[in-house]
Design a protein around this motif. Sequence first.
Motif, PDB file in Angstrom:
ATOM      1  N   THR A 140      42.552 119.366   1.850  1.00  0.00           N
ATOM      2  CA  THR A 140      43.919 119.897   1.842  1.00  0.00           C
ATOM      3  C   THR A 140      44.756 119.323   0.692  1.00  0.00           C
ATOM      4  OG1 THR A 140      44.875 118.155   3.228  1.00  0.00           O
ATOM      5  CG2 THR A 140      43.811 120.002   4.368  1.00  0.00           C
ATOM      6  N   VAL A 141      44.162 118.377  -0.085  1.00  0.00           N
ATOM      7  CA  VAL A 141      44.905 117.804  -1.221  1.00  0.00           C
ATOM      8  C   VAL A 141      44.839 118.784  -2.386  1.00  0.00           C
ATOM      9  CG1 VAL A 141      45.125 115.871  -2.811  1.00  0.00           C
ATOM     10  CG2 VAL A 141      44.355 115.463  -0.466  1.00  0.00           C
ATOM     11  N   THR A 142      45.863 119.581  -2.520  1.00  0.00           N
ATOM     12  CA  THR A 142      45.903 120.573  -3.588  1.00  0.00           C
ATOM     13  C   THR A 142      46.268 119.896  -4.909  1.00  0.00           C
ATOM     14  OG1 THR A 142      48.251 120.937  -3.206  1.00  0.00           O
ATOM     15  CG2 THR A 142      46.713 122.346  -1.981  1.00  0.00           C
ATOM     16  N   SER A 143      46.060 120.603  -5.997  1.00  0.00           N
ATOM     17  CA  SER A 143      46.438 120.020  -7.288  1.00  0.00           C
ATOM     18  C   SER A 143      47.956 119.876  -7.379  1.00  0.00           C
ATOM     19  CB  SER A 143      45.882 120.859  -8.441  1.00  0.00           C
ATOM     20  OG  SER A 143      46.364 122.173  -8.354  1.00  0.00           O
ATOM     21  N   ASP A 144      48.685 120.731  -6.674  1.00  0.00           N
ATOM     22  CA  ASP A 144      50.143 120.585  -6.646  1.00  0.00           C
ATOM     23  C   ASP A 144      50.558 119.292  -5.950  1.00  0.00           C
ATOM     24  OD1 ASP A 144      50.635 122.828  -8.041  1.00  0.00           O
ATOM     25  OD2 ASP A 144      51.294 124.059  -6.337  1.00  0.00           O
ATOM     26  N   LEU A 145      49.897 119.020  -4.817  1.00  0.00           N
ATOM     27  CA  LEU A 145      50.233 117.799  -4.073  1.00  0.00           C
ATOM     28  C   LEU A 145      49.861 116.568  -4.905  1.00  0.00           C
ATOM     29  CD1 LEU A 145      51.284 116.535  -1.454  1.00  0.00           C
ATOM     30  CD2 LEU A 145      48.954 116.607  -0.552  1.00  0.00           C
ATOM     31  N   LEU A 146      48.675 116.629  -5.526  1.00  0.00           N
ATOM     32  CA  LEU A 146      48.233 115.529  -6.397  1.00  0.00           C
ATOM     33  C   LEU A 146      49.265 115.287  -7.492  1.00  0.00           C
ATOM     34  CD1 LEU A 146      45.867 113.603  -7.206  1.00  0.00           C
ATOM     35  CD2 LEU A 146      45.006 115.447  -8.649  1.00  0.00           C
TER      36      LEU A 146
END
Lengths: 425, 425
Positions: A406-412
Amino acid sequence: MSGETEAVNAKMEDLKVGETSQASEQNNAAEDGDKEDVVDPWTVATSSSKGIDYDKLIVRFGSTKIDDALLERFEKITGHKPHHFLRRGIFFSQRDLHLILTRYEAKKPFFLYTGSRGPSSTSMHVGHLIPFIFTKWLQDVFDVPLVIQLTDDEKFLWKDLKAEEANKLAYENAKDIIALGFDVNKTFIFSDMNYIASCPEFYRNMLKVQKCVTYNQVKGIFGFGDSDCIGKISFPAVQASPSFSNSFPAIFGTKKDIPCLIPCAIDQDPYFRMTRDVAPRLGYPKPALIHSTFFPALQGAQTKMSASDPNSSIFLTDTPKQIKTKINKYAFSGGGTSVEEHREKGGNCDVDIAYQYLTFFLEDDDRLAEFKEEYSSGRMLTGEIKKELITILQKMVAEIQERRKTVTSDLLKEFMTPRKLNCQS
Amino acid sequence: MSGETEAVNAKMEDLKVGETSQASEQNNAAEDGDKEDVVDPWTVATSSSKGIDYDKLIVRFGSTKIDDALLERFEKITGHKPHHFLRRGIFFSQRDLHLILTRYEAKKPFFLYTGSRGPSSTSMHVGHLIPFIFTKWLQDVFDVPLVIQLTDDEKFLWKDLKAEEANKLAYENAKDIIALGFDVNKTFIFSDMNYIASCPEFYRNMLKVQKCVTYNQVKGIFGFGDSDCIGKISFPAVQASPSFSNSFPAIFGTKKDIPCLIPCAIDQDPYFRMTRDVAPRLGYPKPALIHSTFFPALQGAQTKMSASDPNSSIFLTDTPKQIKTKINKYAFSGGGTSVEEHREKGGNCDVDIAYQYLTFFLEDDDRLAEFKEEYSSGRMLTGEIKKELITILQKMVAEIQERRKTVTSDLLKEFMTPRKLNCQS
């Protein structure tokens, strides 16, 4: 201009390094003697099957043992029962933790700083999780900003890795860390290669530390030699700089008087002994520390786990089957050599890796005590205690794998963007 | 992990440093002998009143003398008569200048890199101008991008200066440099403290150099000692990195194969000997070099000028009256002790500072030759040759002061913003 250079050098020499010189002298003395444990950021070695003698290490390093009185004060001030890592002596040593509790009591700000010297492979192992699991808990308890340093520059300097590869690995590791459940509103994760190249205040703090520390000093503290590269020699300044709040202007503005608490394995202490010596000369508060023991390799407590040996530990990428196989095949057993012998003499929990791992990952004190009793008496067999551990680790690793998806590149990107954090303190 | 560390070290040791070890051996040999000149980035010292023996220095450093054949080739390829600094042997030594000319002839790109180790006072002296005047001329001749490094980090590490002060000085120095007439469309000026903290590619190149160079090597090349701070020890990597085109992605994109030509005083050669050794291991071209002699202090050629002694040189902030007074009062004279003696024996141009300065600042070869003839014969008096110099310096300094007034903060910002440059090549 040699005169000026010499004058500056002379000045440097005058500034004696208190904590570090004390510790390194003791270190040298120990090494002259017979078979003392070796503990520094790159080497953890002991000849004892029970692992490092931590009581001796505290004396050598000059830190303070976490005792019952401190745990009581912790509970009284925070209203939280100490984490099982604290109750079981896994985080066992500290510097200035009392001062941090006093600040918390007085509602004065502080922050948490932890880091990952990071694996040289793409995935972290469960041993890497210990400081992060504990830091997350501290963040929940204290509700303060947290900065997490990923030392891709260090990995590049120490390992046979390209700079670009080391930088990419930092992002992979960041995903693993995020998957542990950190709050994006309270946590800033940074890679050195990227953050240093984006924050003048951080680079200036690096320079300030570099100006205060001589080659002689890093030689004494870290054991660097003349054939080490100059990148290694100056690296300790990079690990020191996040201890200072003005290294994070997006979070703390220009404030330079906010101290930090650093949860880390005790092998990282040399970096922060150095930092604590330098801090007052730069007008900064000393970082406080809370130290953990080492997470043992599957093969036994003589050494730390190695990310480069896939069979020495459980990785966050392992399948349930791999976890089961590795533990059954490689986890060092303190049990008898036969079922009969085990039933008669019982198992040795002090060296049994399945039991040791349970002290890290089984939260329930009563069940842990029961396992100890049953295994020591010989009623519980090696296969049975391993089965308990397998179940727990399969569940934990699977959960992290699920969350990691669930760790999207946006969240990263959000975690890794310098920004204001939203905390109580 | 000590095994891996040792393996990396062993690997480092295997990589012998060619140019640097050769030069440093010769340097050591020289220092064992009697009264050799001392030339490194921090010390320039000689016991001879004629100054440094540059022919010996070329042999020791392993560079190549600029001879008539090279000047002829330069004129043939560029269509420009060599600058009077070249004609008069002020820029006297080089490494790989032929390769740069060959590239120019083949219309292949290269760039110019120069820098200022910068004064610790707010103003530069006329000696600081020499590499910049020459670099500006090279820029006009070649029409290639130019990067100018202001090493505020180095100033901070070496001097009794705060980081913030060193950074501010860099901006003051940048104004002086811009006032020399550089073309904003072709020139990028940067302060290390700001640029390193804005460009990941630059920091990565620093790390790459730091990984290739051991403490032993910088000890040999720069004479660093164990009581030097770790900032100094790793600094050479900062001075090396602008030699590589991919340190400037705004100018060169990801291209890493564009070589540079570095005009500098020969005391800076150790930095670039080191850089030339490292470059091939990083897959980068070696920087080419063109070296100048030292600009003598007013008091004589035994030492370089010092920015910290206001009477040792002419500053860009000096008034016409100060220039006149300083030259009349402090400029070492090669003339006779009395007018009678001077008329009889003539002046010694080799040690006369007024004449020496004219070789730098009087472009007209015929007039210079005339002065030499007249002064050597005793027909021209010390006061008269000093008067010629005073007029030239008053005019030059006043012009720079006028142009400096026109350097707005917008223009400064433009020069110091990483961006595409507009050049022929």
